[in-house]
Design a protein around this motif. Structure first.
Motif, PDB file in Angstrom:
ATOM      1  N   ARG A 163       0.780  -1.339   0.098  1.00 31.48           N
ATOM      2  CA  ARG A 163       0.058  -0.257  -0.067  1.00 31.48           C
ATOM      3  C   ARG A 163       0.889   1.381   0.087  1.00 31.48           C
ATOM      4  N   LYS A 169      -3.945   4.703  -7.671  1.00 29.19           N
ATOM      5  CA  LYS A 169      -4.906   4.154  -6.770  1.00 29.19           C
ATOM      6  C   LYS A 169      -5.404   2.733  -7.283  1.00 29.19           C
ATOM      7  N   GLU A 172      -2.991   0.547  -5.576  1.00 29.43           N
ATOM      8  CA  GLU A 172      -3.349   0.392  -4.272  1.00 29.43           C
ATOM      9  C   GLU A 172      -4.534  -0.633  -3.909  1.00 29.43           C
ATOM     10  N   ASN A 176      -5.367  -5.291  -1.862  1.00 25.13           N
ATOM     11  CA  ASN A 176      -6.348  -5.991  -0.884  1.00 25.13           C
ATOM     12  C   ASN A 176      -6.236  -7.327  -1.105  1.00 25.13           C
ATOM     13  N   LYS A 189      -8.858  -2.941   4.534  1.00 23.32           N
ATOM     14  CA  LYS A 189      -8.850  -2.693   3.132  1.00 23.32           C
ATOM     15  C   LYS A 189      -8.988  -1.498   2.641  1.00 23.32           C
ATOM     16  N   VAL A 190      -8.558  -1.206   1.456  1.00 23.51           N
ATOM     17  CA  VAL A 190      -8.214  -0.046   0.776  1.00 23.51           C
ATOM     18  C   VAL A 190      -9.534   0.369   0.436  1.00 23.51           C
ATOM     19  N   ARG A 191     -10.253   1.183   0.354  1.00 28.05           N
ATOM     20  CA  ARG A 191     -11.582   1.609   0.084  1.00 28.05           C
ATOM     21  C   ARG A 191     -11.413   2.333  -1.443  1.00 28.05           C
TER      22      ARG A 191
END
Length: 192
Positions: A163, A169, A172, A176, A189-191
């Motif tokens: 991350r 993006k 990134e 997950n 978790k990356v939103r």
């Protein structure tokens, strides 16, 4: 509207009121807390003093208060995501709390069988013991929060490195896949 003041009674305890007529002025004297109208302290009847007050020169009392404050702030730092400060303050609070519970007061005598630690303070020990134990509890929670934060970072090191190194993006979001499919993975978790 009529005047709502009640007539002066002999039990009126106004410290700013003028003395009654026929009685000379008296110099100001501090009140004794909780005593009757005769100005005697209720603890003086058997020759003992009441519970001692906070004495900042006593190392036991000082360490008990330090333990409470450091533990509380360590817990807050742990909650707000600064685990290094939470760990440091938690460790200090553990040290101060344990030394307050086991320490000897400044005026301790070397007599065998004499009470040591907070027991030597007599009636003043209760608030200090409460502060020291509360400091130990909050310090334990602060250390637990810090260790769990460090444990998560260690267990999911690949995710955090991915991350932090991601330049876009979409890169990134690909990180997950390194998380488990459980509640913890959903939290980290990356939103999008």
């Amino acid at each position: 509207m009529p005047d709502r003041r009640q007539p002066d009674s002999p039990t009126d305890d106004n410290p700013f009121a003028a003395p009654p007529e026929g009685r000379p002025d008296q110099p100001w004297q501090p009140r004794n807390g909780g005593g009757g109208g005769n100005g005697e302290d209720p603890g003086d009847s058997d020759g003992r003093q009441g519970p001692a007050r906070w004495d900042p020169t006593d190392p036991i009392q000082r360490r008990a208060r330090y333990a409470l404050l450091a533990g509380m702030w360590g817990f807050f730092f742990g909650i707000f995501g600064i685990p290094s400060m939470g760990l440091l303050l938690g460790a200090l609070a553990l040290y101060w709390g344990i030394s307050a519970l086991r320490g000897k007061p400044a005026a301790a005598t070397g007599e065998p069988g004499a009470p040591t630690g907070l027991d030597a303070l007599g009636p003043a020990a209760r608030p200090q013991r409460t502060a020291a134990v509360s400091g130990l509890v909050t310090a334990s929670l602060a250390i637990l929060l810090a260790m769990s934060s460090y444990g998560l970072q260690l267990a999911y090191k690949d995710f955090y490195v991915c991350r932090d190194d991601a330049l876009t993006k979409s890169a990134e979001l690909q990180c997950n896949t390194l998380l488990p499919n459980n509640v913890l993975g959903d939290v980290l978790k990356v939103r999008q």
